[in-house]
Motif scaffolding. Structure first.
Motif, PDB file in Angstrom:
ATOM      1  N   UNK A  63       0.824  -1.211   0.000  1.00  0.00           N
ATOM      2  CA  UNK A  63       0.000   0.000   0.000  1.00  0.00           C
ATOM      3  C   UNK A  63       0.855   1.256   0.000  1.00  0.00           C
ATOM      4  N   UNK A  64       1.836   1.304   0.903  1.00  0.00           N
ATOM      5  CA  UNK A  64       2.615   2.536   1.030  1.00  0.00           C
ATOM      6  C   UNK A  64       3.561   2.739  -0.152  1.00  0.00           C
ATOM      7  N   UNK A  65       3.709   1.725  -1.007  1.00  0.00           N
ATOM      8  CA  UNK A  65       4.549   1.871  -2.194  1.00  0.00           C
ATOM      9  C   UNK A  65       3.790   2.504  -3.360  1.00  0.00           C
ATOM     10  N   UNK A  66       2.454   2.479  -3.320  1.00  0.00           N
ATOM     11  CA  UNK A  66       1.658   3.017  -4.417  1.00  0.00           C
ATOM     12  C   UNK A  66       1.691   4.534  -4.468  1.00  0.00           C
ATOM     13  N   UNK A  67       1.327   5.070  -5.636  1.00  0.00           N
ATOM     14  CA  UNK A  67       1.299   6.519  -5.803  1.00  0.00           C
ATOM     15  C   UNK A  67       0.024   7.135  -5.245  1.00  0.00           C
ATOM     16  N   UNK A  68      -1.092   6.453  -5.436  1.00  0.00           N
ATOM     17  CA  UNK A  68      -2.383   6.951  -4.948  1.00  0.00           C
ATOM     18  C   UNK A  68      -3.155   5.755  -4.432  1.00  0.00           C
ATOM     19  N   UNK A  69      -3.605   5.830  -3.173  1.00  0.00           N
ATOM     20  CA  UNK A  69      -4.243   4.691  -2.515  1.00  0.00           C
ATOM     21  C   UNK A  69      -5.682   5.051  -2.155  1.00  0.00           C
ATOM     22  N   UNK A  70      -6.642   4.318  -2.712  1.00  0.00           N
ATOM     23  CA  UNK A  70      -8.057   4.520  -2.411  1.00  0.00           C
ATOM     24  C   UNK A  70      -8.543   3.285  -1.662  1.00  0.00           C
ATOM     25  N   UNK A  71      -9.153   3.501  -0.508  1.00  0.00           N
ATOM     26  CA  UNK A  71      -9.643   2.384   0.281  1.00  0.00           C
ATOM     27  C   UNK A  71     -11.154   2.382   0.381  1.00  0.00           C
ATOM     28  N   UNK A  72     -11.716   1.216   0.618  1.00  0.00           N
ATOM     29  CA  UNK A  72     -13.143   1.112   0.899  1.00  0.00           C
ATOM     30  C   UNK A  72     -13.363   1.390   2.385  1.00  0.00           C
ATOM     31  N   UNK A  73     -14.489   1.986   2.706  1.00  0.00           N
ATOM     32  CA  UNK A  73     -14.842   2.114   4.114  1.00  0.00           C
ATOM     33  C   UNK A  73     -15.211   0.727   4.639  1.00  0.00           C
ATOM     34  N   UNK A  74     -15.191   0.571   5.969  1.00  0.00           N
ATOM     35  CA  UNK A  74     -15.531  -0.731   6.536  1.00  0.00           C
ATOM     36  C   UNK A  74     -14.795  -0.968   7.838  1.00  0.00           C
ATOM     37  N   UNK A  75     -14.949  -2.183   8.364  1.00  0.00           N
ATOM     38  CA  UNK A  75     -14.370  -2.517   9.667  1.00  0.00           C
ATOM     39  C   UNK A  75     -13.058  -3.282   9.566  1.00  0.00           C
ATOM     40  N   UNK A  76     -12.466  -3.344   8.387  1.00  0.00           N
ATOM     41  CA  UNK A  76     -11.203  -4.066   8.231  1.00  0.00           C
ATOM     42  C   UNK A  76     -10.037  -3.256   8.810  1.00  0.00           C
ATOM     43  N   UNK A  77      -8.851  -3.854   8.821  1.00  0.00           N
ATOM     44  CA  UNK A  77      -7.703  -3.177   9.407  1.00  0.00           C
ATOM     45  C   UNK A  77      -6.497  -3.221   8.482  1.00  0.00           C
ATOM     46  N   UNK A  78      -5.661  -2.228   8.664  1.00  0.00           N
ATOM     47  CA  UNK A  78      -4.384  -2.129   7.961  1.00  0.00           C
ATOM     48  C   UNK A  78      -3.318  -2.102   9.036  1.00  0.00           C
ATOM     49  N   UNK A  79      -2.372  -3.033   8.959  1.00  0.00           N
ATOM     50  CA  UNK A  79      -1.443  -3.173  10.079  1.00  0.00           C
ATOM     51  C   UNK A  79      -0.133  -3.824   9.668  1.00  0.00           C
ATOM     52  N   UNK A  80       0.961  -3.278  10.211  1.00  0.00           N
ATOM     53  CA  UNK A  80       2.246  -3.977  10.206  1.00  0.00           C
ATOM     54  C   UNK A  80       2.274  -4.734  11.535  1.00  0.00           C
ATOM     55  N   UNK A  81       1.815  -5.967  11.516  1.00  0.00           N
ATOM     56  CA  UNK A  81       1.524  -6.687  12.765  1.00  0.00           C
ATOM     57  C   UNK A  81       2.698  -7.492  13.317  1.00  0.00           C
ATOM     58  N   UNK A  82       3.894  -7.288  12.778  1.00  0.00           N
ATOM     59  CA  UNK A  82       5.029  -8.135  13.149  1.00  0.00           C
ATOM     60  C   UNK A  82       5.276  -8.194  14.657  1.00  0.00           C
TER      61      UNK A  82
END
Length: 232
Positions: free
Chosen positions: A108-127
Motif C-alpha cells: 500500500x505505502x509503495x503506491x502513488x495513490x491509494x483509495x480504500x473502501x470504508x468498513x471494519x477491516x484493518x491495515x497493520x504492520x503486525x510483526x
C-alpha cells in the motif's frame, strides 16, 4: 493463476485473488512481477487491487516458518516488488478492498495513490504483535509514507488502523463506500493517463531517491541477517 491482468485503454488492472486471503506466496509474487512486466510493455497506468473484502494478509506463513532459502527468496521478493512499485515509471493506483496486513500494508505505502473502501477491516504492520522484529525494508517503506506519530505506533506497537484512521496515518489517501471503490480507483487511474509519463517517472525517482536507496540497502541488510540467523 492468482493474478489477473486486464488492459483497458491505457489502464492495466492487476487483481490479486488466490481464493483465500491473498498471501504473498512465491507464486503470487512471481505473477505480480509478470503483470508489472506486461504493464510496462503496454505503457499503462497500473491499478492494483485485491479480492472483495481483502487486499492481502501478507507473506505465506508456512513458507516463512519453514525457513531456509525458500523463505529468504519469498521475503526478499516481496520487498523487491514493493521497491519496484515505488519506482515504477508509470503511476500506480492501489484500490484497498479490505484487510492489508504486514506485506500487504507495505505494498500500500509503495503506491502513488491509494483509495480504500470504508468498513471494519484493518491495515497493520503486525510483526511485533506476532513476535517478529519488523524488517528493515518494511521500516523504510513505512517511514517514507506515514506521519511520524503513526510510523512509530505502526512499527513499535503494531497498531491496527481502520480505513479512516489509515488516511490520517498515511496508509491511504482517501476512502469511499465499497460499492464506489472500483469506479473511484479507475477514475483516478484514468485521470493519471493524461500526465507526461517521462516527467512523472523522472520526478518520482528524484522525489524518492533517498527512500529507494534506503529500501534497497535495507533489503540487502535483511538478507544478511536472515542468513546469519539461519546459520546459528
Amino acid at each position: 493463476m492468482v493474478v489477473r491482468y486486464a488492459l483497458e485503454g491505457s489502464v492495466a488492472t492487476i487483481t490479486m485473488d488466490d481464493g483465500k486471503v491473498n498471501v504473498m506466496s512465491p507464486r503470487m509474487l512471481a505473477e505480480l512481477d509478470a503483470a508489472l512486466d506486461r504493464a510496462l510493455a503496454d505503457r499503462a497506468v497500473v491499478l492494483l487491487t485485491g479480492r472483495e473484502g481483502l487486499f492481502s494478509a501478507g507473506f505465506d506463513l508456512p513458507t516463512l516458518r519453514a525457513g531456509g532459502p525458500g523463505a529468504l527468496d519469498m521475503v526478499r521478493g516481496g520487498f523487491e516488488l514493493a521497491a519496484r512499485i515505488l519506482a515504477f515509471p508509470y503511476p500506480v493506483v492501489v484500490a484497498c478492498t479490505g484487510h492489508a496486513i504486514a506485506m500487504g500494508s507495505f505494498l500500500l505505502v509503495a503506491g502513488d495513490h491509494r483509495v480504500g473502501a470504508t468498513g471494519s477491516y484493518r491495515i497493520s504492520a503486525n510483526e511485533v504483535a506476532i513476535g517478529i522484529t519488523v524488517p528493515r525494508a518494511a521500516v523504510e517503506l513505512l517511514r517514507q509514507r506515514l506521519t511520524p506519530a503513526a510510523f512509530n505506533r505502526a512499527v513499535t506497537l503494531a497498531e491496527a488502523f481502520e480505513p479512516e484512521g489509515a488516511v490520517a496515518a498515511g496508509f491511504l489517501d482517501r476512502v469511499v463506500p465499497p460499492p464506489e471503490l472500483a469506479e473511484a480507483a479507475r477514475a483516478a487511474a484514468v485521470a493519471m493517463t493524461g500526465l507526461d509519463m517521462k516527467a512523472h517517472a523522472a520526478s518520482k525517482l528524484r522525489a524518492r531517491e533517498h527512500a529507494l536507496a534506503a529500501v534497497h540497502q535495507a533489503i540487502d541488510a535483511d538478507a544478511l541477517s536472515f542468513r546469519a540467523g539461519a546459520a546459528r
